[in-house]
Design a protein around this motif. Sequence first.
Motif, PDB file in Angstrom:
ATOM      1  N   ASP A 136       0.813  -1.219   0.000  1.00  0.00           N
ATOM      2  CA  ASP A 136       0.000   0.000   0.000  1.00  0.00           C
ATOM      3  C   ASP A 136       0.848   1.271   0.000  1.00  0.00           C
ATOM      4  OD1 ASP A 136       1.007  -0.066   2.555  1.00  0.00           O
ATOM      5  OD2 ASP A 136      -0.930  -0.046   3.572  1.00  0.00           O
ATOM      6  N   LYS A 137       2.164   1.141  -0.041  1.00  0.00           N
ATOM      7  CA  LYS A 137       3.046   2.307  -0.047  1.00  0.00           C
ATOM      8  C   LYS A 137       3.756   2.492  -1.377  1.00  0.00           C
ATOM      9  CE  LYS A 137       4.024   2.168   4.934  1.00  0.00           C
ATOM     10  NZ  LYS A 137       3.075   1.070   5.217  1.00  0.00           N
ATOM     11  N   ASP A 138       3.737   1.482  -2.236  1.00  0.00           N
ATOM     12  CA  ASP A 138       4.528   1.526  -3.464  1.00  0.00           C
ATOM     13  C   ASP A 138       3.745   2.060  -4.652  1.00  0.00           C
ATOM     14  OD1 ASP A 138       6.741   0.458  -2.191  1.00  0.00           O
ATOM     15  OD2 ASP A 138       6.193  -1.610  -2.671  1.00  0.00           O
ATOM     16  N   GLU A 139       4.464   2.750  -5.564  1.00  0.00           N
ATOM     17  CA  GLU A 139       3.892   3.120  -6.843  1.00  0.00           C
ATOM     18  C   GLU A 139       3.717   1.861  -7.686  1.00  0.00           C
ATOM     19  OE1 GLU A 139       6.045   5.960  -9.127  1.00  0.00           O
ATOM     20  OE2 GLU A 139       6.050   7.492  -7.569  1.00  0.00           O
ATOM     21  N   ILE A 140       2.773   1.917  -8.601  1.00  0.00           N
ATOM     22  CA  ILE A 140       2.597   0.779  -9.494  1.00  0.00           C
ATOM     23  C   ILE A 140       3.787   0.715 -10.456  1.00  0.00           C
ATOM     24  CG2 ILE A 140       0.100   0.923  -9.312  1.00  0.00           C
ATOM     25  CD1 ILE A 140       1.352   1.691 -12.679  1.00  0.00           C
TER      26      ILE A 140
END
Length: 342
Positions: A136-140
Amino acid sequence: MGRNQVYCCICGGPFLEPGTREHEPGEWLCHPTLWTTVHLAKNGVELDMYKWELGMYTYDLADPANDSQRRVLEQEATYQDHNVFLISGSGEKVTAFHIVDDESALYLAVHGRCSQLVQHFVSSRREAHDVFQISDKDEISSVKQLWQVIFSRLPASGRGFAHNIDHPTRYYGIASLHLTEWEPDNNPLVGEYVEADPIEVPQLTDCILDNLEPDASVIRSEETSADLEDRDWWFNELITKKELPWLWDLDEDAARKKQRTGDWNWELLVKKLSRTDIYRPEDETLRLPLGLRNRRRIWKCIEDARLGDIQRQIGPPLLGFAVPMEGNLWDGYTPKSQQPAA
């Protein structure tokens, strides 16, 4: 159209029926692409089936396959009306954003142009992870991960029809129009902005270079090699596009030709282009075409995508999910990617 108008889950703009904007601004809104997921099976590739969990108001895979065997399938389509899309290859008519009966394939409707922007975004990532899993913290970093993020935003409110999916920033102002019939004349500024093609931007490089200002600090007789290296560094930041990947189509040769015509403040130009709010059509720091501003807005929508960035609507079917915005049209909400850590 009205409440039955369907909106792209990447940019928030409407899907228009074929022919309504032929050879006019907004024609790109008439060309949808449907995303669905498939998996490898004994008889070849099969559509993933999704189910509605009775009493839970949530969607889930009916028969989960190994993620390594799954992928996102993109199919060109035509928008009919009332959330009906015609798949170009098969001629099959499907609906988007919800599950038919108890179990069916699930389709996400996006504009073909937005799908292209996603591909450019993924290509710009230093590391690409072609998996559905994402924190939930990472960019796609792949289409699969963006699918997972958008899937987590689905209202999942039972068997009701979702014509638009919420976004943590309200698509930077566009979602405020989701409760009205799409007619650009209702709000000329927003209508012209949203309809501006984000991929085919006429004279893109010339428009950007027209914002160059002379470097007033340059005195050639006193210029040092360090000064030249600094100016060249900022010029290279522009043409290599490492910090400005949304300018993938900037003409490097034209920029080098401009560089030879004088002493220009490349640092100021790059810093202005790096400002995230230049997507606003009323921005006065740069003179940019609306199509490029719209591209930057959509790029931000992709850039901000985080798993769980929208609280799923849990409960009985609702008539609609969009609500009027308060405050500045372009403010939206603070995306999860910009919220302070807990």
